[in-house]
Scaffold this motif. Sequence first.
Motif, PDB file in Angstrom:
ATOM      1  N   ASN A  59      26.659  65.597 112.981  1.00 30.98           N
ATOM      2  CA  ASN A  59      27.227  66.405 114.060  1.00 30.98           C
ATOM      3  C   ASN A  59      27.777  67.674 113.421  1.00 30.98           C
ATOM      4  OD1 ASN A  59      28.391  67.197 116.588  1.00 30.98           O
ATOM      5  ND2 ASN A  59      28.705  65.045 117.115  1.00 30.98           N
ATOM      6  N   ARG A  70      27.650  74.526 116.204  1.00 25.69           N
ATOM      7  CA  ARG A  70      26.499  74.241 117.064  1.00 25.69           C
ATOM      8  C   ARG A  70      25.837  72.926 116.666  1.00 25.69           C
ATOM      9  NH1 ARG A  70      21.537  78.365 118.086  1.00 25.69           N
ATOM     10  NH2 ARG A  70      20.499  77.117 119.674  1.00 25.69           N
ATOM     11  N   GLU A  71      25.983  71.937 117.525  1.00 30.15           N
ATOM     12  CA  GLU A  71      25.520  70.584 117.237  1.00 30.15           C
ATOM     13  C   GLU A  71      24.022  70.522 116.929  1.00 30.15           C
ATOM     14  OE1 GLU A  71      25.592  66.280 119.482  1.00 30.15           O
ATOM     15  OE2 GLU A  71      27.184  67.713 119.913  1.00 30.15           O
ATOM     16  N   SER A  72      23.197  71.239 117.695  1.00 28.97           N
ATOM     17  CA  SER A  72      21.743  71.162 117.482  1.00 28.97           C
ATOM     18  C   SER A  72      21.364  71.634 116.080  1.00 28.97           C
ATOM     19  CB  SER A  72      20.987  71.953 118.548  1.00 28.97           C
ATOM     20  OG  SER A  72      21.304  73.334 118.472  1.00 28.97           O
ATOM     21  N   VAL A  73      22.014  72.661 115.582  1.00 26.69           N
ATOM     22  CA  VAL A  73      21.725  73.166 114.239  1.00 26.69           C
ATOM     23  C   VAL A  73      22.215  72.178 113.185  1.00 26.69           C
ATOM     24  CG1 VAL A  73      22.199  75.018 112.572  1.00 26.69           C
ATOM     25  CG2 VAL A  73      21.726  75.579 114.963  1.00 26.69           C
ATOM     26  N   LYS A 119      22.580  68.949 113.427  1.00 25.36           N
ATOM     27  CA  LYS A 119      21.688  67.782 113.403  1.00 25.36           C
ATOM     28  C   LYS A 119      20.319  68.126 112.835  1.00 25.36           C
ATOM     29  CE  LYS A 119      24.028  64.942 116.782  1.00 25.36           C
ATOM     30  NZ  LYS A 119      23.960  64.208 118.036  1.00 25.36           N
ATOM     31  N   ALA A 120      19.844  69.339 113.081  1.00 21.40           N
ATOM     32  CA  ALA A 120      18.536  69.755 112.569  1.00 21.40           C
ATOM     33  C   ALA A 120      18.499  69.807 111.041  1.00 21.40           C
ATOM     34  CB  ALA A 120      18.148  71.120 113.142  1.00 21.40           C
ATOM     35  N   ASP A 174      32.082  66.936 119.761  1.00 18.86           N
ATOM     36  CA  ASP A 174      32.538  67.803 120.850  1.00 18.86           C
ATOM     37  C   ASP A 174      33.638  67.131 121.662  1.00 18.86           C
ATOM     38  OD1 ASP A 174      32.560  70.116 122.437  1.00 18.86           O
ATOM     39  OD2 ASP A 174      31.167  69.226 123.866  1.00 18.86           O
TER      40      ASP A 174
END
Length: 141
Positions: A55, A44-47, A49-50, A96
């Motif tokens: 990535n 999961r990219e958002s996690v 990066k967070a 991705d």
Amino acid sequence: MTANVKYADVEVGTEIPARTFAVDRADLVRYAGASGDFNPIHWRESVAKAVGLPNVIAHGMYTMAQGGRYVTDWVGDPGAVVDYGVRFSSPVVVPDEGGATLEISGKVEKKLDDNKVVVALTARSEGQKVLTRAKAVVKLA
């Protein structure tokens, strides 16, 4: 299964032909299912990066496993690897679109008794070294 590579046919410095392994997000999801490691930084990219990653990244053990695959494909016998270890130096970043590549090469570093050799591996992704001190002890025919 017997080994295809014979001890008498290798010397210190013998280079193993390099291979490139494609890595995409589907590979990471399959590995997560097989390993039980569902950490979202691997899918999961958002996690990712967070937590400060560029990535999604491949599992370290997935990367290590590709090094093992490289050696066993070379020798022709998965049971021939008697010891294997690595240190992780950088993650394999898996966008991705297009995924990533993992380039692995190896060289016979030492010949031991009992038809064993030490193979030193080099693994890179996007020009970055991703494994260090990667070595496999392999028993040859």
